[in-house]
Write a protein that holds these residues in place. Structure first.
Motif, mmCIF file in Angstrom:
data_model
loop_
_atom_site.group_PDB
_atom_site.id
_atom_site.type_symbol
_atom_site.label_atom_id
_atom_site.label_comp_id
_atom_site.label_asym_id
_atom_site.label_seq_id
_atom_site.Cartn_x
_atom_site.Cartn_y
_atom_site.Cartn_z
ATOM 1 N N GLN A 1 15.287 38.755 73.549
ATOM 2 C CA GLN A 1 14.798 39.863 72.599
ATOM 3 C C GLN A 1 14.447 39.087 70.770
ATOM 4 N N THR B 1 9.947 38.676 69.430
ATOM 5 C CA THR B 1 9.323 39.396 67.763
ATOM 6 C C THR B 1 7.998 38.883 67.528
ATOM 7 N N ALA C 1 21.109 45.378 71.762
ATOM 8 C CA ALA C 1 19.982 46.233 71.131
ATOM 9 C C ALA C 1 20.021 47.334 70.515
ATOM 10 N N LYS C 2 21.345 48.147 71.271
ATOM 11 C CA LYS C 2 21.642 48.945 69.995
ATOM 12 C C LYS C 2 22.392 48.819 69.065
ATOM 13 N N GLY D 1 22.308 46.379 67.536
ATOM 14 C CA GLY D 1 21.322 45.777 66.733
ATOM 15 C C GLY D 1 19.919 46.831 65.736
ATOM 16 N N TRP D 2 20.047 48.208 66.705
ATOM 17 C CA TRP D 2 19.700 49.059 65.827
ATOM 18 C C TRP D 2 20.346 49.598 64.479
ATOM 19 N N ILE D 3 22.039 49.628 64.510
ATOM 20 C CA ILE D 3 22.677 49.605 64.163
ATOM 21 C C ILE D 3 22.454 48.974 63.131
ATOM 22 N N LEU E 1 20.019 47.161 61.571
ATOM 23 C CA LEU E 1 19.046 47.236 61.289
ATOM 24 C C LEU E 1 19.299 48.341 60.353
ATOM 25 N N CYS E 2 19.618 49.211 60.358
ATOM 26 C CA CYS E 2 20.353 50.460 59.323
ATOM 27 C C CYS E 2 21.608 50.077 58.929
ATOM 28 N N ALA F 1 13.096 42.457 61.745
ATOM 29 C CA ALA F 1 14.447 43.399 62.153
ATOM 30 C C ALA F 1 14.948 42.232 62.942
ATOM 31 N N LEU G 1 19.454 42.081 64.882
ATOM 32 C CA LEU G 1 19.374 42.093 66.160
ATOM 33 C C LEU G 1 20.658 40.556 66.141
ATOM 34 N N GLU H 1 30.024 53.159 67.006
ATOM 35 C CA GLU H 1 29.611 53.771 67.082
ATOM 36 C C GLU H 1 30.621 55.228 66.915
#
Ligand code: TYM
Length: 328
Positions: A42, A46, A87-88, A90-92, A94-95, A125, A129, A320
């Motif tokens: 992943q 990029t 990926a999940k 990774g999103w957190i 990024l936020c 990003a 990640l 989470e």
């Protein structure tokens, strides 16, 4: 038992720099630590990848990890995209990041430069990640080459920032950079990192180069006009780099090599350096060719992804939950 995590991108054939700066150090760690080694596909996407080539490179990298001596009974070897928790989280992550700090990453600046309006969002990003990769496994330390230091510092910052906001969820990982070889330089320019994406093929030795190619590349390697073989990074970067490679491949110290080649010219030095590199890579290449097409390789990756997911899902759930996202 302490935990190690490291990753390599399947974005080309690995170089001697990847081997000496990272992979070689992974092997002894497997006897002492709980090791997770990841094929970070992943991260590779990029920047655009040719699908068939990427598929091949993932398999190649898996075979190389094993060919250098990693034992699938001891380590967890897996492909990043096969464990969705990356990926999940990774999103957190990024936020949890700020655009300003992501834009300051030197690798982002290097890769983004010259692309004008078309800088892939994934490049920005990328470091969050990478932080997710590491934080999912309660990692104690991360063995990498020197070029990853800034990403590791960001990982530590993001983990601390998250913990500050939501409570102690992540362990803050330490970086482990090798004392010698953490930055192997291009054979054509002793001031530039050896890189698998260098358009000048003469700048790097691939881990799968055949002996003739290795001899040619070493013979053509940059030297200087002084004619003496001594380690002086400032004034003799190209020769210092060749000495570092020689030392790591032969097990001889730099001082021993300087004494061995005292009064000798670059010609003899390069001939013997090429031999040492060929001898280092030959057994790895032999094992690689046996592993590459074997069904066993798929079994190892399938088992690795399952083992990794069990650990990663637990950490993802904790993160989470801390944020108010896990309903149950
Ligand atoms: P990558 O794929 O560029 O490189 C893999 C490893 O090789 C090291 N390396 C070098 N070491 C010495 N001299 C060189 N010339 C040289 N070139 C590369 C790199 O430092 C690295 O250790 N972002 C990472 C992949 C990654 C990762 C992670 C690493 C993704 N998630 C989590 C550790 C932990 C990268 O691009 O490595």
């Amino acid at each position: 038992m302490k935990t190690i995590f490291s990753g390599i991108q399947p974005s080309g054939i690995l170089t001697l720099g990847n081997y000496l700066g990272a992979m070689k150090h992974f092997v002894p760690l497997q006897d002492e630590f709980n090791c997770f080694y990841c094929i970070v596909d992943q991260h590779a996407i990029t920047v655009p990848q040719e699908p068939a080539v990427l598929k091949d490179n993932v398999r190649r990298l898996a075979a190389l990890y094993l060919a250098v001596g990693l034992d699938p009974e001891k380590v967890t070897l897996f492909v990043q995209s096969e464990v969705p928790a990356h990926a999940k989280l990774g999103w957190i992550m990024l936020c949890t990041s700020y655009v300003g700090e992501l834009e300051r990453m030197t690798q982002f600046k290097d890769k983004a430069s010259g692309r004008g309006e078309s800088i892939p969002g994934g490049l920005l990003a990328y470091p969050p990640l990478m932080a997710a990769d590491i934080l999912l496994y309660n990692t104690d330390f991360v063995p990498v080459g020197e070029d990853q230091k800034q990403h590791l510092e960001l990982t530590r910052d993001l983990a601390a920032r998250f913990n500050n906001r939501y409570g102690e969820v992540f362990k803050i990982p330490d970086i482990r950079v090798a004392e010698v070889g953490a930055r192997i330089m291009s054979l054509q320019d002793g001031t530039k990192k050896m890189s698998k994406s260098d358009p000048n093929q003469g700048g790097f030795i691939s881990m799968l180069d055949d002996p003739d190619t290795i001899v040619k590349k070493v013979k053509r390697a940059q030297t200087d006009s002084e004619g003496s073989i001594r380690f002086d990074k400032e004034n003799k970067p190209a020769i210092s780099n060749l000495l570092t490679i020689y030392s790591l491949c032969s097990g001889k110290s730099i001082q021993e090599l300087e004494a061995m080649y005292d009064g000798k010219g670059y010609g003899a030095f390069k001939t013997e350096l090429a031999e040492v590199v060929v001898e280092t890579l030959k057994p790895i290449q032999d094992r690689f060719h046996k592993l590459f097409g074997s069904p066993e390789l798929d079994d190892i990756l399938t088992a690795g992804a399952k083992k990794a997911a069990d650990v990663a899902n637990e950490m993802l759930y904790k993160a989470e939950k801390a944020m108010g996202m896990a309903r149950l």
